[in-house]
Enzyme design. Structure first.
Site, PDB file in Angstrom:
ATOM      1  CG  ASP A 204      11.379  -9.930 -31.526  1.00  0.00           C
ATOM      2  OD1 ASP A 204      11.563  -8.723 -31.254  1.00  0.00           O
ATOM      3  OD2 ASP A 204      12.181 -10.602 -32.192  1.00  0.00           O
ATOM      4  CG  ASP A 206      15.096  -8.898 -30.290  1.00  0.00           C
ATOM      5  OD1 ASP A 206      14.933  -9.893 -31.009  1.00  0.00           O
ATOM      6  OD2 ASP A 206      14.507  -7.807 -30.478  1.00  0.00           O
ATOM      7  CG  ASP A 283      14.514 -13.458 -31.911  1.00  0.00           C
ATOM      8  OD1 ASP A 283      13.947 -14.559 -32.089  1.00  0.00           O
ATOM      9  OD2 ASP A 283      14.427 -12.503 -32.705  1.00  0.00           O
TER      10      ASP A 283
HETATM   11  N1  CTP Z   1      18.934  -9.498 -36.164  1.00  0.00           N
HETATM   12  C1  CTP Z   1      19.978 -10.233 -36.641  1.00  0.00           C
HETATM   13  N2  CTP Z   1      19.755 -11.445 -37.243  1.00  0.00           N
HETATM   14  C2  CTP Z   1      18.489 -11.911 -37.378  1.00  0.00           C
HETATM   15  C3  CTP Z   1      17.408 -11.175 -36.885  1.00  0.00           C
HETATM   16  C4  CTP Z   1      17.670  -9.951 -36.274  1.00  0.00           C
HETATM   17  O1  CTP Z   1      21.115  -9.810 -36.516  1.00  0.00           O
HETATM   18  N3  CTP Z   1      18.290 -13.082 -37.979  1.00  0.00           N
HETATM   19  C5  CTP Z   1      19.195  -8.213 -35.515  1.00  0.00           C
HETATM   20  C6  CTP Z   1      18.657  -7.054 -36.343  1.00  0.00           C
HETATM   21  O2  CTP Z   1      19.639  -6.537 -37.187  1.00  0.00           O
HETATM   22  C7  CTP Z   1      18.249  -6.076 -35.284  1.00  0.00           C
HETATM   23  C8  CTP Z   1      17.994  -6.894 -34.033  1.00  0.00           C
HETATM   24  O3  CTP Z   1      18.514  -8.177 -34.297  1.00  0.00           O
HETATM   25  O4  CTP Z   1      19.317  -5.220 -35.025  1.00  0.00           O
HETATM   26  C9  CTP Z   1      16.555  -6.940 -33.664  1.00  0.00           C
HETATM   27  O5  CTP Z   1      15.779  -7.441 -34.733  1.00  0.00           O
HETATM   28  P1  CTP Z   1      14.206  -7.524 -34.667  1.00  0.00           P
HETATM   29  O6  CTP Z   1      13.767  -8.165 -33.424  1.00  0.00           O
HETATM   30  O7  CTP Z   1      13.767  -8.168 -35.930  1.00  0.00           O
HETATM   31  O8  CTP Z   1      13.751  -5.996 -34.780  1.00  0.00           O
HETATM   32  P2  CTP Z   1      13.547  -4.874 -33.673  1.00  0.00           P
HETATM   33  O9  CTP Z   1      14.380  -3.730 -34.101  1.00  0.00           O
HETATM   34  O10 CTP Z   1      13.772  -5.406 -32.314  1.00  0.00           O
HETATM   35  O11 CTP Z   1      12.047  -4.452 -33.879  1.00  0.00           O
HETATM   36  P3  CTP Z   1      10.753  -5.128 -33.225  1.00  0.00           P
HETATM   37  O12 CTP Z   1      10.347  -4.211 -32.111  1.00  0.00           O
HETATM   38  O13 CTP Z   1       9.739  -5.156 -34.313  1.00  0.00           O
HETATM   39  O14 CTP Z   1      11.108  -6.482 -32.758  1.00  0.00           O
HETATM   40 MN    MN Z   2      12.878  -7.208 -31.707  1.00  0.00          MN
HETATM   41 MN    MN Z   3      14.096 -10.334 -32.972  1.00  0.00          MN
END
Ligand code: CTP
Ligand code: MN
Ligand code: MN
Ligand code: MN
Length: 359
Positions: A204, A206, A283
């Site tokens: 995703d 963020d 997100d």
């Molecule tokens: N996070 C959070 N609360 C959530 C989801 C995520 O605080 N409900 C935080 C996680 O701890 C992380 C960050 O948001 O530090 C990003 O989460 P995520 O998008 O799930 O993972 P990524 O590390 O960005 O990996 P990816 O590339 O797969 O998205």
């Molecule tokens: Mn992410």
């Molecule tokens: Mn995320």
């Protein structure tokens, strides 16, 4: 002089937040196997076991060399008996029977497919698995009751399975910046998560949004999503209001990794060509300016790095860290910070830049 392997091992610290973990490392052939077992433990609702395997994998990611034999692992932290057995088998035979049979198992594959649907967690996936369901198609075929998120998850399943590239993330960044600028001039937007850590693909994109004048950020999210909606850029969105109250969420509350910022879990429609488009998970999080440093640290990840930061704070420093604040239980006060560097300093940790938080 260059330290030998054993000296290097002795320098590997116990908590992931004390170590530098680059994105590219030398032991994927081991970490990938341990992470299968971690994921499988998570599917079986065994959090302790899942974290143990993840910590073991993470230690190997921090090594400056490829593990060649069991001697290389002497005096490394976080490597339990089970992880060591798996590593030994891979070093000797090229693969681990337990890992390979897990990978091939009906349960692992079904749980992977089902939890891979946006809006579906382990508990729901497990219930469906026990009812004989294995894939998104099975859910549609048997007419399962799905909530709004899960309906979107099934509808856009194939797109959301495809990794999001950095180039796509940059296009989304431009869109989000345009939206935010249109509804709140002066707001600041930061790319978070895996892309901030230097990954070139993600599941995703963020974003963290704030405004230097505290209070201006209140109620910002609905304005952003309305703007995006009007442009026809949103396929799905669910916004949650900010519910953080220092008095209630601070020290009195059990440390929780779920923050309480105003946030939006969404699916964007991204133009990929003149007549092609795809769905991308995005997100969005809005933070008050005074919490921005904590929110930045909390949303950069990796998930294990965050978990270890909180564990370090609690167990070693008698402090409570969240994405909102840092509370010192010995002095009974909140430690205010404007930058991530200040937070690491309060925690008595060497500053680790985002690109080395890939624990
Ligand atoms: N996070 C959070 N609360 C959530 C989801 C995520 O605080 N409900 C935080 C996680 O701890 C992380 C960050 O948001 O530090 C990003 O989460 P995520 O998008 O799930 O993972 P990524 O590390 O960005 O990996 P990816 O590339 O797969 O998205
Ligand atoms: Mn992410
Ligand atoms: Mn995320
Ligand atoms: Mn290296």
């Amino acid at each position: 002089t260059k330290p030998n392997i054993d000296q290097t091992a002795m320098l590997v610290k116990t908590y992931a937040c004390q170590r530098r973990t680059p994105l590219k490392h030398h032991n994927s052939f081991l970490t990938e196997a341990l992470e299968i077992l971690s994921q499988n433990a998570e599917y079986n609702d065994n959090e302790g076991r899942s974290v143990a395997f993840r910590r073991a994998a993470s230690v190997l990611k921090a090594l400056p060399h490829r593990v060649k034999n069991m001697e290389d692992l002497r005096s490394l932290p976080c490597l339990g008996d089970h992880s060591q057995r798996v590593i030994k088998e891979i070093l000797e035979d090229g693969s681990s029977r337990e890992v390979e049979s897990t990978r091939q198992s009906d349960q692992f594959q079904a749980m992977k497919a089902l939890t891979g649907i946006f809006g579906v967690g382990v508990r729901t996936a497990d219930r469906w698995f026990r009812e004989g369901l294995r894939s998104p198609d099975d859910l549609v075929r048997t007419g399962q009751q799905l909530n709004r998120a899960q309906q979107a998850g099934v509808q856009y399943y194939d797109d959301l399975q495809k990794p999001v590239t950095k180039a796509e993330a940059d296009v989304i960044s431009d869109i989000v910046e345009k939206a935010v600028r249109a509804v709140l001039p002066g707001a600041e937007i930061r790319l978070m998560g895996g892309f901030r850590r230097g990954k070139d693909v993600g599941h995703d994109v963020d974003f963290l949004i704030t405004h230097p004048e505290e209070g201006k950020e209140e109620g910002l999210m609905p304005k952003i999503t309305n703007w995006l909606e009007e442009q026809g850029l949103l396929l799905y969105e669910k916004t949650t209001r900010n519910s953080y109250l220092e008095k209630m969420d601070g020290p009195a509350r059990a440390p929780n990794n779920m923050d309480r910022f105003e946030r939006c879990f969404s699916i964007f429609k991204l133009q990929t060509g003149s007549e092609t488009e795809r769905a991308v998970r995005v997100d969005l999080v809005v933070s008050p300016y005074s919490q921005f440093a904590f929110a930045t640290l909390g949303w950069t990840g990796s998930k294990l790095f965050e978990r270890e930061l909180r564990r370090w704070a609690g167990q070693e420093k008698h402090m409570s860290l969240s994405s909102h604040a840092l509370y010192d239980s010995k002095q009974n006060l909140y430690l205010r910070a404007k930058t991530e560097e200040e937070i690491f300093a309060f925690l008595d940790l060497e500053f680790i830049p985002p690109s080395e938080r890939n624990a």
